[in-house]
Design a protein around this motif. Structure first.
Motif, PDB file in Angstrom:
ATOM      1  N   ASN A 179       0.977  -1.236   0.015  1.00 10.19           N
ATOM      2  CA  ASN A 179      -0.052   0.165  -0.069  1.00 10.19           C
ATOM      3  C   ASN A 179       0.905   1.199   0.137  1.00 10.19           C
ATOM      4  O   ASN A 179       0.208   2.408  -0.412  1.00 10.19           O
ATOM      5  CB  ASN A 179      -0.980   0.073   1.207  1.00 10.19           C
ATOM      6  N   VAL A 180       2.094   1.315   0.438  1.00  7.42           N
ATOM      7  CA  VAL A 180       2.865   2.318   0.477  1.00  7.42           C
ATOM      8  C   VAL A 180       3.580   2.728  -0.932  1.00  7.42           C
ATOM      9  O   VAL A 180       3.310   3.966  -1.418  1.00  7.42           O
ATOM     10  CB  VAL A 180       3.997   1.882   1.443  1.00  7.42           C
ATOM     11  N   SER A 181       3.652   1.726  -1.765  1.00  7.88           N
ATOM     12  CA  SER A 181       4.508   2.166  -3.102  1.00  7.88           C
ATOM     13  C   SER A 181       3.527   1.694  -4.238  1.00  7.88           C
ATOM     14  O   SER A 181       3.819   2.030  -5.339  1.00  7.88           O
ATOM     15  CB  SER A 181       5.791   1.219  -3.154  1.00  7.88           C
ATOM     16  N   TYR A 182       2.603   0.790  -4.198  1.00  6.04           N
ATOM     17  CA  TYR A 182       1.929   0.353  -5.260  1.00  6.04           C
ATOM     18  C   TYR A 182       0.724   1.428  -5.322  1.00  6.04           C
ATOM     19  O   TYR A 182       0.125   1.885  -4.715  1.00  6.04           O
ATOM     20  CB  TYR A 182       1.222  -0.979  -5.062  1.00  6.04           C
TER      21      TYR A 182
ATOM     22  N   ILE B 171      -5.943  -1.917   6.330  1.00  4.06           N
ATOM     23  CA  ILE B 171      -4.507  -1.978   6.678  1.00  4.06           C
ATOM     24  C   ILE B 171      -3.797  -0.687   6.199  1.00  4.06           C
ATOM     25  O   ILE B 171      -2.961  -0.179   6.833  1.00  4.06           O
ATOM     26  CB  ILE B 171      -3.844  -3.184   5.725  1.00  4.06           C
ATOM     27  N   LYS B 172      -4.100  -0.017   5.034  1.00  6.01           N
ATOM     28  CA  LYS B 172      -3.683   1.223   4.755  1.00  6.01           C
ATOM     29  C   LYS B 172      -3.967   2.340   5.599  1.00  6.01           C
ATOM     30  O   LYS B 172      -2.959   3.202   5.925  1.00  6.01           O
ATOM     31  CB  LYS B 172      -4.194   1.325   3.231  1.00  6.01           C
ATOM     32  N   GLN B 173      -5.144   2.390   6.304  1.00  4.39           N
ATOM     33  CA  GLN B 173      -5.469   3.338   7.142  1.00  4.39           C
ATOM     34  C   GLN B 173      -4.738   3.126   8.626  1.00  4.39           C
ATOM     35  O   GLN B 173      -4.184   4.042   9.162  1.00  4.39           O
ATOM     36  CB  GLN B 173      -6.768   3.691   7.291  1.00  4.39           C
ATOM     37  N   ARG B 174      -4.905   1.971   9.084  1.00  2.86           N
ATOM     38  CA  ARG B 174      -4.159   1.908  10.490  1.00  2.86           C
ATOM     39  C   ARG B 174      -3.058   0.665  10.664  1.00  2.86           C
ATOM     40  O   ARG B 174      -2.523   0.641  11.767  1.00  2.86           O
ATOM     41  CB  ARG B 174      -5.685   1.348  11.456  1.00  2.86           C
TER      42      ARG B 174
END
Length: 235
Positions: A75-78, A140-143
């Protein structure tokens, strides 16, 4: 581990785990009547597969936990997080098809004729796999993965309520005790996690203030330079 809030996070997760184990492994006194008591004697017919089932379940949990950790990095790079769900579903479909082909090679067994089976497959594919995976990826992306994984015991509670309300099966003391313990552990975890997030914001606040002051100072210097440049030249 060096703060009280960190202890609260770990303690809440452990309490939820104990509640989930209690809900799963302990029955106790039945609290409701059911017409399915005749099937109780058939519960232990599959004891031979307990070791194999526990091993496969443990492997599945490890892989699912690893997927959560990997998803947090993705989620950080994709750039397209929801397309990763499509890729996951495609490879999962290929794996299921391969296992089904190993299990049976008769074409008749692959044809779905029962309406309930068709509805179950559609719900499992659209909601259970598609929508739930997208929702988990968003959480997962949020928390983060730890926060999302803390809600896993709620699935057991939902299954217990579904069995009792929809399927009218018996509910036991162990199910009630385990559900209460899960709720207590989850509340403790979420409260500690929220305090941890607030502390992280407070720690980062001075740095943000310094950056803001530096940005304001740069803007002031630019404005002064602009005023100097626009001064008319006198002969």
């Amino acid at each position: 581990m060096k703060t009280k809030i960190g202890y609260g996070v770990i303690l809440g997760a452990m309490i939820s785990l104990v509640g989930a184990l209690t809900l799963t492994m302990y029955q106790g006194i039945p609290l409701s009547n059911s017409h399915e008591q005749a099937t109780i004697s058939n519960i232990h017919k599959g004891d031979d597969n307990w070791i194999k089932g526990c091993f496969l379940l443990f492997t599945g949990v490890i892989l699912f936990s690893s997927w959560m950790l990997i998803q947090a990095k993705i989620n950080v790079s994709y750039p397209c997080p929801y397309s990763s769900t499509v890729i996951l579903s495609v490879f999962g479909t290929l794996q299921c098809a391969l296992l089904s082909f190993i299990k049976t090679r008769h074409v008749e067994d692959w044809i779905l004729r029962d309406k309930l089976t068709i509805i179950t497959v559609i719900i499992a594919g659209v909601i259970g796999q598609g929508m739930c995976t997208v929702g988990i990826s968003w959480c997962i992306k949020q928390r983060g993965p730890v926060f999302t994984a803390a809600f896993s015991p709620v699935t057991l509670m939902s299954a217990t309520v579904f069995d009792f309300v929809i399927l009218h099966r018996m509910i036991y003391v162990g199910s009630v005790i385990g559900s209460v313990v899960v709720v207590i552990g989850l509340y403790m975890f979420l409260w500690s996690k929220s305090k941890q997030i607030d502390e992280c914001k407070i720690v980062k606040l001075p740095t943000n203030m310094v950056e803001k002051e530096k940005e304001e100072e740069d803007n002031t210097n630019v404005n002064k330079l602009g005023r100097v440049l626009v001064i008319p030249m006198t002969p």
